[in-house]
Design a protein around this motif. Sequence first.
Motif, short mmCIF file in Angstrom:
data_model
loop_
_atom_site.label_atom_id
_atom_site.label_comp_id
_atom_site.label_asym_id
_atom_site.label_seq_id
_atom_site.Cartn_x
_atom_site.Cartn_y
_atom_site.Cartn_z
N HIS A 44 0.86 -1.20 0.00
CA HIS A 44 0.00 0.00 0.00
C HIS A 44 0.89 1.24 0.00
O HIS A 44 2.01 1.23 0.53
CB HIS A 44 -0.93 0.00 1.23
CG HIS A 44 -1.90 1.15 1.19
ND1 HIS A 44 -1.65 2.36 1.82
CD2 HIS A 44 -3.09 1.30 0.56
CE1 HIS A 44 -2.66 3.19 1.57
NE2 HIS A 44 -3.55 2.55 0.81
N SER A 61 -6.21 1.25 -1.96
CA SER A 61 -6.99 0.08 -1.53
C SER A 61 -7.74 -0.55 -2.69
O SER A 61 -7.84 -1.77 -2.79
CB SER A 61 -8.00 0.47 -0.46
OG SER A 61 -7.35 0.99 0.63
N SER A 170 -12.05 4.73 -1.07
CA SER A 170 -12.06 6.19 -1.19
C SER A 170 -12.04 6.61 -2.65
O SER A 170 -12.30 7.77 -2.96
CB SER A 170 -10.88 6.79 -0.43
OG SER A 170 -9.69 6.19 -0.87
N HIS A 266 -6.89 13.71 1.47
CA HIS A 266 -7.61 12.44 1.41
C HIS A 266 -9.01 12.68 2.00
O HIS A 266 -9.15 13.42 2.98
CB HIS A 266 -6.85 11.39 2.23
CG HIS A 266 -7.29 9.99 1.95
ND1 HIS A 266 -8.43 9.46 2.50
CD2 HIS A 266 -6.75 9.02 1.16
CE1 HIS A 266 -8.56 8.21 2.06
NE2 HIS A 266 -7.56 7.92 1.25
N GLU A 268 -10.71 11.08 3.97
CA GLU A 268 -10.86 10.71 5.38
C GLU A 268 -10.63 11.92 6.29
O GLU A 268 -10.83 11.84 7.51
CB GLU A 268 -9.87 9.60 5.76
CG GLU A 268 -10.24 8.25 5.20
CD GLU A 268 -9.19 7.20 5.48
OE1 GLU A 268 -8.32 7.41 6.35
OE2 GLU A 268 -9.22 6.15 4.83
N THR A 283 -5.50 7.78 -2.19
CA THR A 283 -4.05 7.89 -2.32
C THR A 283 -3.64 7.80 -3.79
O THR A 283 -2.73 8.50 -4.23
CB THR A 283 -3.35 6.78 -1.50
OG1 THR A 283 -3.89 5.51 -1.85
CG2 THR A 283 -3.54 6.99 -0.01
P1 13P Z 1 -6.79 4.51 -0.05
O1 13P Z 1 -8.02 3.75 -0.37
O2 13P Z 1 -6.85 5.90 -0.57
O3 13P Z 1 -5.60 3.74 -0.47
O4 13P Z 1 -6.72 4.71 1.51
C1 13P Z 1 -6.60 3.66 2.40
C2 13P Z 1 -6.44 4.15 3.76
O5 13P Z 1 -6.38 3.40 4.69
C3 13P Z 1 -6.39 5.58 3.94
O6 13P Z 1 -6.21 5.85 5.25
#
Ligand code: 13P
Length: 378
Positions: A44, A61, A170, A266, A268, A283
């Motif tokens: 990752h 992800s 995401s 991001h 989140e 990401t």
């Molecule tokens: P991504 O899906 O953007 O890779 O993010 C995973 C993640 O855990 C972000 O905190």
Amino acid sequence: MSTVAAPAPTFPLADYKPLDNETLASRIQAVREQMGSELLILGHHYQQDEVIALSDLRGDSYQLSQMAAESSDCRYIAFCGVHFMAETADILANRPEKVAERGSRVTVVLPDMAAGCSMADMAAIDQVEAAWADLGEVIGTDDVTPVTYINSAASLKAFCGRHGGIVCTSSNAAAVLEWAFRRTSRVLFFPDQHLGRNTALKMGITNEQMPVWDPYNSDLGGNSEESLQQSKVILWKGHCSVHQMFRPEHVHGLRERIPDIKILVHPECPQEVNDLADVSGSTGTIIRTVEAAPPGTKWAIGTELHLVNRLKQEHPEQEIHFLSPVICMCATMYRIDLAHLCWSLENLAAGTPVNVIEVDEETARWSLAALERMLKVK
Ligand code: 13P
Ligand code: SF4
């Protein structure tokens, strides 16, 4: 935890701790050469540079899920990421038709079992089931689609699979919510309230239509019946402790110091930060955005530190700043180091795999239903 009883390791972890990174890297490389295409190391974007350098493929992800789903000649996946990602890889790489095609299961290992995700831990299956039962009494659940962020245990994905729901990442949250709204007029979104809110706001849903369900409040998650009846998206009270550290004052401070700076975050991150950003995305999106920008572009990036530092190194033609003045790094992603990777690979090559992640059949079947719905969403 999805693990299986395994034989005692041939090599103890303690033997690897004193080794320097150069020695570990060359031993990892030797296992890669010995195992060839039977071994796939997935990394990752938040992993440390030395781990990324030894990964066959890196991704966000969603991309990593696709890679696991598409893997055909590998027999072993070493997942350099966190627990929910390794579970997802196990479910997707071991779909019944894939196992039949290759004649055997893929063994998925997570180099350090302590590499979890604190956000994923904020929604437990019994809490989600209790919330679903409560919602059933107040608003009925026939018109609610459960949507789980991929950052969740397999049991939650299975819950979604059983109840006509879906997984999102995401990078596809908006398309997944649109899919869910074609099915029902309401969504229960867990575990990340920020991804759910930031995505739904962009679709025109208001905060008034998004009550937050607190699993520790036994009185309808802290909501009135009326607010649930008026809801469009019921958000779970979960968050990422890393991304929650980015604050609006960091954005204001950087814009004052560097007026033409662009803010890239991001989803989140909390709404107050997301709303101020020029670009918000996974990401993978963050990387592609930087790659596509003209030289000399100035960025302040709000996501995990290792990825931002790597972007700084890989793009010296651009001016990249970390959005926060304090270190925001994912302590659990960081647990995967070369010592754990080398230990897990050498035991794999010796036929005594350690830290095998295997989701039980029933959970895997229903999780797969929710994951396959996601993989079909465009
Ligand atoms: P991504 O899906 O953007 O890779 O993010 C995973 C993640 O855990 C972000 O905190
Ligand atoms: Fe979980 Fe946050 Fe770490 Fe991502 S950065 S793995 S959401 S704790």
